[in-house]
Structure formats: C-alpha cells, structure tokens
Design a protein around this motif. Sequence first.
Motif, mmCIF file in Angstrom:
data_model
loop_
_atom_site.group_PDB
_atom_site.id
_atom_site.type_symbol
_atom_site.label_atom_id
_atom_site.label_comp_id
_atom_site.label_asym_id
_atom_site.label_seq_id
_atom_site.Cartn_x
_atom_site.Cartn_y
_atom_site.Cartn_z
ATOM 1 N N THR A 238 0.817 -1.203 0.000
ATOM 2 C CA THR A 238 0.000 0.000 0.000
ATOM 3 C C THR A 238 0.855 1.259 0.000
ATOM 4 O OG1 THR A 238 -1.662 -1.208 1.250
ATOM 5 C CG2 THR A 238 -1.923 1.151 1.150
ATOM 6 N N SER A 239 1.966 1.223 0.676
ATOM 7 C CA SER A 239 2.795 2.432 0.747
ATOM 8 C C SER A 239 3.550 2.705 -0.542
ATOM 9 C CB SER A 239 3.781 2.327 1.913
ATOM 10 O OG SER A 239 4.723 1.316 1.669
ATOM 11 N N SER B 12 -2.718 5.292 -2.852
ATOM 12 C CA SER B 12 -2.631 4.195 -1.885
ATOM 13 C C SER B 12 -1.754 4.591 -0.688
ATOM 14 C CB SER B 12 -2.114 2.925 -2.546
ATOM 15 O OG SER B 12 -0.778 3.075 -2.954
ATOM 16 N N ALA C 83 -1.674 7.601 0.551
ATOM 17 C CA ALA C 83 -2.578 8.419 1.365
ATOM 18 C C ALA C 83 -3.515 7.518 2.181
ATOM 19 C CB ALA C 83 -3.368 9.366 0.482
ATOM 20 N N GLN C 84 -3.997 6.414 1.590
ATOM 21 C CA GLN C 84 -4.824 5.449 2.318
ATOM 22 C C GLN C 84 -4.018 4.786 3.438
ATOM 23 O OE1 GLN C 84 -6.018 2.891 -0.871
ATOM 24 N NE2 GLN C 84 -7.885 4.058 -1.311
ATOM 25 N N SER D 197 -1.421 6.083 5.014
ATOM 26 C CA SER D 197 -1.235 7.072 6.084
ATOM 27 C C SER D 197 -2.512 7.272 6.885
ATOM 28 C CB SER D 197 -0.780 8.404 5.488
ATOM 29 O OG SER D 197 0.433 8.239 4.809
ATOM 30 N N ALA D 198 -3.656 7.258 6.207
ATOM 31 C CA ALA D 198 -4.935 7.451 6.885
ATOM 32 C C ALA D 198 -5.279 6.280 7.793
ATOM 33 C CB ALA D 198 -6.045 7.658 5.857
ATOM 34 N N ALA D 199 -4.743 5.100 7.498
ATOM 35 C CA ALA D 199 -5.023 3.925 8.334
ATOM 36 C C ALA D 199 -4.497 4.134 9.749
ATOM 37 C CB ALA D 199 -4.392 2.680 7.723
ATOM 38 N N THR E 214 -4.341 7.069 11.278
ATOM 39 C CA THR E 214 -5.074 8.147 11.957
ATOM 40 C C THR E 214 -6.563 7.840 12.034
ATOM 41 O OG1 THR E 214 -5.188 9.357 9.861
ATOM 42 C CG2 THR E 214 -3.414 9.951 11.383
ATOM 43 N N ALA E 215 -7.168 7.513 10.901
ATOM 44 C CA ALA E 215 -8.619 7.276 10.864
ATOM 45 C C ALA E 215 -8.984 5.811 11.084
ATOM 46 C CB ALA E 215 -9.186 7.746 9.525
ATOM 47 N N GLY F 36 -7.706 3.763 14.419
ATOM 48 C CA GLY F 36 -6.322 4.093 14.099
ATOM 49 C C GLY F 36 -5.356 3.775 15.215
ATOM 50 N N LYS G 122 -1.918 1.468 15.092
ATOM 51 C CA LYS G 122 -0.631 1.898 15.637
ATOM 52 C C LYS G 122 -0.113 0.911 16.680
ATOM 53 C CE LYS G 122 -1.118 6.867 15.035
ATOM 54 N NZ LYS G 122 -1.161 8.164 15.727
#
Length: 144
Positions: free
Chosen positions: A55-56, A62, A64-65, A67-69, A71-72, A79, A83
């Motif tokens: 994904t990275s 992808s 951005a998705q 990174s959002a995983a 936080t969101a 999230g 972490k």
Amino acid sequence: MTELAKKRPEYRNINIFKDVRTYRMPIAAVVSILHRISGMIMFLLLPFVLWMFDTSLSSEISFAQFSAAFTAGLGFVPGWFVKLVALALIWAYLHHLIAGLRHLWMDIDHHIVSKEFGRTSAAVTLVLSLGLTLVLGAKLFGLY
C-alpha cells in the motif's frame, strides 16, 4: 557429592499448580522465550507487513490510504489499534534482531559464555529492545 549439591532442591516432576508459581526463571530464559514469541509475532503479522509495504509503494493515492489507516483507522478497526499492532511489530523486530545477535555472538565466541555473561547480555538485550521500542513508539504516536 558436595554440600552445595546436597542442599539444592530437585525438581523432577514439576506440578503446574504448585511449583510453576514459585519458580523464578533467570533473565536469560525470559529473553530466550521472548525471542521465540517475537519470531511468532513477526510471522503472524507478515500479512500486515506485506499490506503496509504494498500500500505504501503502489501509488500516491494508496500511500494516502496507508497514512490514513494510522489516523482514521481501517474499516471498523480504529487508528490507535493499527498503531498498536505496528508497535508490537516494531518491538518484535527489534527484540528478535538484538536477541538473535546475542545468540550469534555466543555461538561465535564460545570462551566468553558463562552464567554472568548470559545474565548481562540478556539484560542488555531487554534494555536495548525496550528502549528503542519506546523511542520509535513515541515517534509513531506523534510525541515528537
């Protein structure tokens, strides 16, 4: 037989309900068991690692998705839990690496292997792996 050998208790048949609670494992044994546990954690989290890697690197969207995983979250998974899983993976990798280097060092340099060296190197392994995990965990959770 010496006096010391006579005074030592013998544990031939360990009763899980009575003897295991009072048995205190040496730190080298704890590090060895944690080495196995960290290897199991890395194996079990391999799909998560592959997902993170894929994904990275696939595209900017992808990433951005990805990174959002953190936080969101991912679907119903929050999230902070993502972490926490990443932190477990960080600890497992660091502990497995440092404990593995400790084992290699003992295999290569046989003349330094002693009870004291085992105790000291196990303590260093725990301090390094937990310390580095705390530093990287603080970065992961945005403390610096």
